[in-house]
Design a protein around this motif. Structure first.
Motif, PDB file in Angstrom:
ATOM      1  N   ASP A  36       0.870  -1.166   0.000  1.00 34.45           N
ATOM      2  CA  ASP A  36       0.000   0.000   0.000  1.00 34.45           C
ATOM      3  C   ASP A  36       0.924   1.238   0.000  1.00 34.45           C
ATOM      4  OD1 ASP A  36      -2.534   1.471   0.809  1.00 34.45           O
ATOM      5  OD2 ASP A  36      -1.212   1.938   2.489  1.00 34.45           O
ATOM      6  N   ASP A  96      -0.144   5.165   0.710  1.00 34.89           N
ATOM      7  CA  ASP A  96      -0.407   6.182   1.739  1.00 34.89           C
ATOM      8  C   ASP A  96      -0.434   5.540   3.123  1.00 34.89           C
ATOM      9  OD1 ASP A  96      -0.808   8.312  -0.104  1.00 34.89           O
ATOM     10  OD2 ASP A  96      -2.861   7.646  -0.452  1.00 34.89           O
ATOM     11  N   GLY A  97       0.463   5.961   3.979  1.00 37.23           N
ATOM     12  CA  GLY A  97       0.461   5.452   5.350  1.00 37.23           C
ATOM     13  C   GLY A  97       1.233   4.151   5.528  1.00 37.23           C
ATOM     14  N   THR A  98       1.788   3.628   4.423  1.00 37.44           N
ATOM     15  CA  THR A  98       2.573   2.386   4.526  1.00 37.44           C
ATOM     16  C   THR A  98       4.013   2.643   4.073  1.00 37.44           C
ATOM     17  OG1 THR A  98       0.635   1.005   4.230  1.00 37.44           O
ATOM     18  CG2 THR A  98       2.761  -0.030   3.791  1.00 37.44           C
ATOM     19  N   ASP A 117      -1.715  -0.456   5.735  1.00 32.24           N
ATOM     20  CA  ASP A 117      -1.958   0.203   7.025  1.00 32.24           C
ATOM     21  C   ASP A 117      -3.412   0.240   7.446  1.00 32.24           C
ATOM     22  OD1 ASP A 117      -2.634   2.035   4.990  1.00 32.24           O
ATOM     23  OD2 ASP A 117      -2.290   3.740   6.319  1.00 32.24           O
ATOM     24  N   ASP A 160      -6.770  -2.581   3.357  1.00 27.76           N
ATOM     25  CA  ASP A 160      -5.645  -3.415   2.924  1.00 27.76           C
ATOM     26  C   ASP A 160      -5.780  -4.842   3.451  1.00 27.76           C
ATOM     27  OD1 ASP A 160      -4.232  -1.255   1.663  1.00 27.76           O
ATOM     28  OD2 ASP A 160      -3.913  -0.487   3.690  1.00 27.76           O
TER      29      ASP A 160
HETATM   30 MG   LIG Z   1      -2.863   3.248   3.203  1.00 28.27          MG
END
Ligand SMILES: [Mg+2]
Ligand SMILES: O=C(O)COP(=O)(O)O
Length: 222
Positions: free
Chosen positions: A12, A14-16, A173, A177
């Motif tokens: 992933d 965004d955020g990962t 995240d 996911d």
């Molecule tokens: Mg994400």
């Protein structure tokens, strides 16, 4: 290395791999203020991310009473236009991301991105950060068409195919996911430092990590 049990690792975005919430939050705020709504604190943008840009803006506007569909479409368009020019202003990889990707590649592992971001933005951000060459494929939320973005399993299967097939693991995240990974039937790792909507230990992932340098040992122990 022959002893590594995965041929492909899909991530992933965004955020990962990437800390993107400042640029995403600024784009949401651009649309909110244009629509006469209050801007949200940038750090709270982390609560809006996971389902793609439309869901992000929808959540932000609904939190302030909503607006009619035509107006929403205008603001959504304005947000995308703004983000298209500012997606890499304050975006950076999470600590250890680049080294970890390079270590996997050094072991002959193929790398994929499976994101709910628009593919064009995902490619643009990776290019701006000079990370794009590391990935064998990038699947965005719009790549496969309606209803086939995470939490559907399709983009993970597609990544596996585009990477030439083999054993794949997925790292993300949010619950989008983990649900996608579960539905795809592939080992799935959740990270605790991203933009989760559920507690990372309660998403049903096969392993949970607190930083990206922990990923390879976690994959090895699955
Ligand atoms: Mg994400
Ligand atoms: O942009 C989003 O809302 C989600 O993107 P991600 O799938 O890379 O987390």
């Amino acid at each position: 290395m022959a002893d590594f049990q995965f041929d492909i690792v899909a991530f992933d975005l965004d955020g990962t791999l990437l800390e993107t919430h400042r640029d995403l939050g600024t784009a949401v705020n651009h649309a909110l203020t244009l629509g006469g709504f209050l801007a949200v604190p940038i750090e709270s943008a982390t609560d809006l991310i996971g389902g793609g840009a439309k869901i992000m803006l929808r959540r932000a506007i609904d939190d302030q009473g909503g607006c009619e569909d035509g107006r929403f479409r205008e603001l959504y368009k304005a947000m995308l236009a703004y983000y298209g020019k500012h997606f890499a202003d304050h975006t950076q990889p999470f600590p250890g991301a680049v080294d970890m990707l390079d270590t996997l590649r050094g072991r002959g592992v193929r790398l994929a991105v499976v994101t709910n971001k628009f593919e064009e933005f995902a490619r643009g951000v990776l290019k701006a950060l000079d990370m794009h060459d590391r990935f064998d494929c990038v699947i965005g939320g719009d790549t496969l068409g309606k209803g086939r973005a995470k939490p559907a399993p399709d983009p993970i299967w597609e990544a596996r195919e585009r990477c030439g097939g083999g054993r794949i693991a997925f790292v993300g995240d949010s619950s989008y996911d983990v649900r996608a990974g579960r539905a795809a039937g592939v080992p799935t790792i959740a990270v605790t430092f991203g933009y989760h909507d559920l507690h990372p230990h309660e998403m049903g992932a096969d392993a949970v990590i607190d930083s990206l340098p922990e990923l390879i040992p976690a994959l090895e122990s699955l």
